[in-house]
Each structure stands twice: as C-alpha cells, then as structure tokens.
Motif scaffolding. Structure first.
Motif, PDB file in Angstrom:
ATOM      1  N   VAL A  75     -72.246  18.110   7.699  1.00  0.00           N
ATOM      2  CA  VAL A  75     -72.100  16.759   7.145  1.00  0.00           C
ATOM      3  C   VAL A  75     -71.079  16.817   6.009  1.00  0.00           C
ATOM      4  CG1 VAL A  75     -73.251  14.865   5.932  1.00  0.00           C
ATOM      5  CG2 VAL A  75     -74.432  16.068   7.793  1.00  0.00           C
ATOM      6  N   TYR A  76     -70.097  15.921   6.064  1.00  0.00           N
ATOM      7  CA  TYR A  76     -69.038  15.861   5.058  1.00  0.00           C
ATOM      8  C   TYR A  76     -69.204  14.590   4.231  1.00  0.00           C
ATOM      9  CZ  TYR A  76     -66.867  19.581   7.784  1.00  0.00           C
ATOM     10  OH  TYR A  76     -66.615  20.763   8.431  1.00  0.00           O
ATOM     11  N   ASN A  77     -69.470  14.761   2.943  1.00  0.00           N
ATOM     12  CA  ASN A  77     -69.596  13.642   2.014  1.00  0.00           C
ATOM     13  C   ASN A  77     -68.301  13.516   1.221  1.00  0.00           C
ATOM     14  OD1 ASN A  77     -72.432  13.050   2.528  1.00  0.00           O
ATOM     15  ND2 ASN A  77     -72.839  15.012   1.531  1.00  0.00           N
ATOM     16  N   VAL A  78     -67.687  12.342   1.262  1.00  0.00           N
ATOM     17  CA  VAL A  78     -66.417  12.104   0.572  1.00  0.00           C
ATOM     18  C   VAL A  78     -66.667  11.251  -0.663  1.00  0.00           C
ATOM     19  CG1 VAL A  78     -64.074  11.171   0.748  1.00  0.00           C
ATOM     20  CG2 VAL A  78     -65.166  12.226   2.767  1.00  0.00           C
ATOM     21  N   GLU A  79     -66.161  11.710  -1.801  1.00  0.00           N
ATOM     22  CA  GLU A  79     -66.269  10.961  -3.055  1.00  0.00           C
ATOM     23  C   GLU A  79     -64.888  10.438  -3.434  1.00  0.00           C
ATOM     24  OE1 GLU A  79     -67.731  11.640  -7.703  1.00  0.00           O
ATOM     25  OE2 GLU A  79     -67.797  13.294  -6.253  1.00  0.00           O
ATOM     26  N   ARG A  80     -64.795   9.146  -3.664  1.00  0.00           N
ATOM     27  CA  ARG A  80     -63.517   8.508  -3.999  1.00  0.00           C
ATOM     28  C   ARG A  80     -63.301   8.601  -5.515  1.00  0.00           C
ATOM     29  NH1 ARG A  80     -62.282   3.896   0.310  1.00  0.00           N
ATOM     30  NH2 ARG A  80     -63.728   4.529   1.962  1.00  0.00           N
ATOM     31  N   LEU A  81     -62.585   9.627  -5.946  1.00  0.00           N
ATOM     32  CA  LEU A  81     -62.402   9.858  -7.379  1.00  0.00           C
ATOM     33  C   LEU A  81     -61.389   8.910  -7.998  1.00  0.00           C
ATOM     34  CD1 LEU A  81     -62.405  13.760  -7.618  1.00  0.00           C
ATOM     35  CD2 LEU A  81     -64.300  12.176  -7.954  1.00  0.00           C
ATOM     36  N   ARG A  82     -60.304   8.629  -7.265  1.00  0.00           N
ATOM     37  CA  ARG A  82     -59.261   7.775  -7.852  1.00  0.00           C
ATOM     38  C   ARG A  82     -58.401   7.169  -6.766  1.00  0.00           C
ATOM     39  NH1 ARG A  82     -53.791   8.404  -9.918  1.00  0.00           N
ATOM     40  NH2 ARG A  82     -53.452   7.023 -11.688  1.00  0.00           N
ATOM     41  N   ASP A  83     -58.048   5.892  -6.945  1.00  0.00           N
ATOM     42  CA  ASP A  83     -57.081   5.206  -6.104  1.00  0.00           C
ATOM     43  C   ASP A  83     -56.043   4.585  -7.031  1.00  0.00           C
ATOM     44  OD1 ASP A  83     -58.048   5.312  -3.218  1.00  0.00           O
ATOM     45  OD2 ASP A  83     -59.853   4.607  -4.224  1.00  0.00           O
ATOM     46  N   GLY A  84     -54.974   5.355  -7.324  1.00  0.00           N
ATOM     47  CA  GLY A  84     -53.933   4.874  -8.215  1.00  0.00           C
ATOM     48  C   GLY A  84     -52.791   4.232  -7.460  1.00  0.00           C
ATOM     49  N   ARG A  85     -51.767   3.832  -8.196  1.00  0.00           N
ATOM     50  CA  ARG A  85     -50.620   3.185  -7.559  1.00  0.00           C
ATOM     51  C   ARG A  85     -49.819   4.164  -6.713  1.00  0.00           C
ATOM     52  NH1 ARG A  85     -47.731   0.256 -12.529  1.00  0.00           N
ATOM     53  NH2 ARG A  85     -48.331   2.249 -13.471  1.00  0.00           N
ATOM     54  N   SER A  86     -49.788   5.449  -7.110  1.00  0.00           N
ATOM     55  CA  SER A  86     -49.001   6.441  -6.386  1.00  0.00           C
ATOM     56  C   SER A  86     -49.850   7.549  -5.771  1.00  0.00           C
ATOM     57  CB  SER A  86     -47.967   7.083  -7.327  1.00  0.00           C
ATOM     58  OG  SER A  86     -47.101   6.120  -7.870  1.00  0.00           O
ATOM     59  N   PHE A  87     -50.965   7.894  -6.431  1.00  0.00           N
ATOM     60  CA  PHE A  87     -51.781   9.021  -5.993  1.00  0.00           C
ATOM     61  C   PHE A  87     -53.209   8.573  -5.707  1.00  0.00           C
ATOM     62  CE2 PHE A  87     -48.326  11.029  -8.272  1.00  0.00           C
ATOM     63  CZ  PHE A  87     -48.066  12.177  -7.537  1.00  0.00           C
ATOM     64  N   ARG A  90     -59.525  12.631  -3.650  1.00  0.00           N
ATOM     65  CA  ARG A  90     -60.837  12.667  -3.010  1.00  0.00           C
ATOM     66  C   ARG A  90     -61.493  14.035  -3.240  1.00  0.00           C
ATOM     67  NH1 ARG A  90     -59.962   8.005  -3.032  1.00  0.00           N
ATOM     68  NH2 ARG A  90     -59.825   6.571  -1.262  1.00  0.00           N
ATOM     69  N   ARG A  91     -62.825  14.005  -3.360  1.00  0.00           N
ATOM     70  CA  ARG A  91     -63.608  15.229  -3.381  1.00  0.00           C
ATOM     71  C   ARG A  91     -64.501  15.234  -2.156  1.00  0.00           C
ATOM     72  NH1 ARG A  91     -66.594  15.056  -8.209  1.00  0.00           N
ATOM     73  NH2 ARG A  91     -64.903  16.118  -9.310  1.00  0.00           N
ATOM     74  N   ILE A  92     -64.525  16.363  -1.440  1.00  0.00           N
ATOM     75  CA  ILE A  92     -65.285  16.451  -0.196  1.00  0.00           C
ATOM     76  C   ILE A  92     -66.271  17.601  -0.307  1.00  0.00           C
ATOM     77  CG2 ILE A  92     -65.153  16.568   2.318  1.00  0.00           C
ATOM     78  CD1 ILE A  92     -61.916  16.239   0.376  1.00  0.00           C
ATOM     79  N   GLN A  93     -67.501  17.362   0.079  1.00  0.00           N
ATOM     80  CA  GLN A  93     -68.516  18.420   0.100  1.00  0.00           C
ATOM     81  C   GLN A  93     -69.079  18.533   1.506  1.00  0.00           C
ATOM     82  OE1 GLN A  93     -72.662  18.260  -1.882  1.00  0.00           O
ATOM     83  NE2 GLN A  93     -71.426  19.425  -3.350  1.00  0.00           N
ATOM     84  N   ALA A  94     -69.082  19.762   2.030  1.00  0.00           N
ATOM     85  CA  ALA A  94     -69.660  20.029   3.343  1.00  0.00           C
ATOM     86  C   ALA A  94     -71.067  20.579   3.160  1.00  0.00           C
ATOM     87  CB  ALA A  94     -68.799  21.034   4.110  1.00  0.00           C
TER      88      ALA A  94
END
Length: 289
Positions: A75-87, A90-94
């Motif tokens: 199971v892969y859990n994705v954490e949305r750390l930042r959504d900036g204008r250019s960058f 994501r952090r992913i934990q298996a």
C-alpha cells in the motif's frame, strides 16, 4: 514486447483504493523479498498520479526500511507536502503488515529555460549492438547447469549489455576487479510517449547493478561469496527528457566501502552522450561468518 515487460508494465499500473492511497503487487515468483527497484518505481507512479501533468519529476530521495514481502500487496500512501507555482513535492510511504517498508520524497518541476552545461562526458565504450546480452555471458561462466539455464532463459523486461566485467568474472579472475561498471540498457519495445513512464522505468533499472559495482571492487559475487547485502537508500536526479526504449549507458563507480556499507553512484547517458540521470546509493554489504 515480451511477457516480462508486459508484466512489469502491469505491475506499474497501480490500483487506486482511496484519494492518495494506491495498491501495488509483486511478480508471482519464488523470491525472498521484493526487488527494491520495483518499490521505488511503484512509489514514483503513486506520486505522479497526484501531480499535474505539466510537471515532471526532477529528483527523488528514498530509504529502504524493511524487506518487502512479495506474497502480499504493498500500500502506497502519498502525502501532498507542497503545490507551488513551479515545484510540487510529495512524500510516499510504502506499507506492508501495518509497517513502513520504504519511504520516498519526490519533487516535480514545470519545464523552464535556464543556463546549461555538462561537465561530465560519457565513457568511451563499445556500441551496445556489438555486445552480447548478459544472459549469454552468464551461460559461458556457469557451465552446464540446467537450473541456471532455465533461469537465464526466462524473458527479462530490460535488455542489459555489459561493457565491463561481471562480478562472477572478477570472482574467478582477480585481475578483472574494478570499482567501475558500464552497462547499456533499454526496454526492447515501443513504449508510450509518457515522460513519467520513462522516468519510472529508469528508476526500476537503476537498482539492478549499483550494488554489484561495490562487489566488483572486491572480487565478490552473489551466490559465490559469503555475504549478505541490501540497499539502504537511493537518490536520483533527472536532468533531461529521455526514452527508456532507447539505449542508455549506465556508468557506475564505487568510491568507498567500509564498516559493512558501501557507496555507489552512476550516471545515465543517451547514446549521443547527453547526461540525463544521476544516481547515488548506499548499500549494506555484510560478510557472513
């Protein structure tokens, strides 16, 4: 497209079970633990599914925490750390059996113009078409071993051709020991024009030979030397667009090993000499008594 590559592409097509939660599986093979390149590739797919299509992954930093169990899904859990204008970050934990087996941070970037230079140059090696497949070289080394011939005859998703000694060759001949490995590789099929897919496939292939570069320096080989090894961490930087269905030269070196750990790094070049990927990995190399 051979069956092994079809199976790999199927493994990378993760099942989405909830927003930012994905499920992956492993090949139906009798292996003790999940291949690290598979976990890294699937984690990158999971992250990419949560990122706008106009952003390409430019780096990843990962840690292998526990061996993966190939008999159960991951199971892969994705954490949305930042959504900036250019960058975008994501952090992913298996996770398996309620515990983290792998963690990754990945960063995505919109295409931009900027200053350019390339200080590194691709090593001068024979063209891949002039080199034998790795299976053919292993046949010659291992002799008439039916079990080995069965294993080597299985289709592989990646066509790999060494322009340097194999670990088994250096094990048999100390004069071939070296801290450098050069391997051409490609996926032998016409793949879709999906930039993330080609990056993911490079991540999958990047874990095949890096640890072997450490062994090569000491004349050691899996199955021949009394050692235990495992990837500890893995970092990649993606510099330019490339295609994984065209030949890439993976130039690798091991600058150091001690204390049951070894460091290996590599660069991937296109056939025209463009540097497209940089890789660094630390691995455990533990001699067994």
């Amino acid at each position: 497209m051979n069956e092994a590559l079809k199976e790999l592409l199927d493994l990378l097509d993760l099942e989405q079970i909830e927003l930012d939660i994905f499920r992956g599986r492993s090949p139906e093979e009798r292996i003790q633990r999940v291949f690290g390149g598979q976990v890294a590739a699937q984690a990158l797919v999971a992250a990419g599914r949560t990122v706008p299509k106009d952003r390409n992954v430019h780096s990843l930093h990962a840690y292998f925490i526990r061996p993966g169990d190939p008999s159960v899904p991951i199971v892969y859990n994705v954490e949305r750390l930042r959504d900036g204008r250019s960058f975008t970050t994501r952090r992913i934990q298996a996770v398996q059996h309620g515990k983290a087996i792998f963690t990754m941070s990945a960063s995505f970037h919109i295409p931009e113009e900027g200053v350019e230079h390339q200080a590194l140059r691709m090593p001068e090696v024979p063209d891949p078409e002039t080199l034998p497949a790795v299976q053919d070289r292993m046949y010659e080394l291992m002799g008439d071993n039916p079990a080995l011939r069965d294993m080597l005859a299985r289709p592989r998703p990646v066509d790999a051709r060494y322009a340097s000694p194999l670990t088994w060759e250096a094990f048999q001949n100390p004069e071939l020991r070296s801290a450098n490995t050069n391997v051409w590789f490609r996926y032998d099929a016409d793949l879709p024009d999906d930039p993330l897919l080609h990056v993911v496939l490079a991540a999958y292939a990047s874990d095949f030979t890096l640890v072997d570069t450490i062994l090569l320096a000491h004349g050691m080989a899996w199955g021949a030397s009394n050692i235990m090894g495992a990837s500890l961490d893995h970092a990649m930087w993606f510099h330019r667009p490339f295609r994984a269905d065209e030949w890439l030269l993976y130039a690798q070196e091991s600058p150091w090993s001690a204390g049951a750990r070894g460091l290996a790094r590599g660069e991937m070049y296109t056939a025209s000499g463009e540097l497209v990927v940089s890789v660094v990995q630390e691995a455990m190399i533990r001699p067994l008594k």
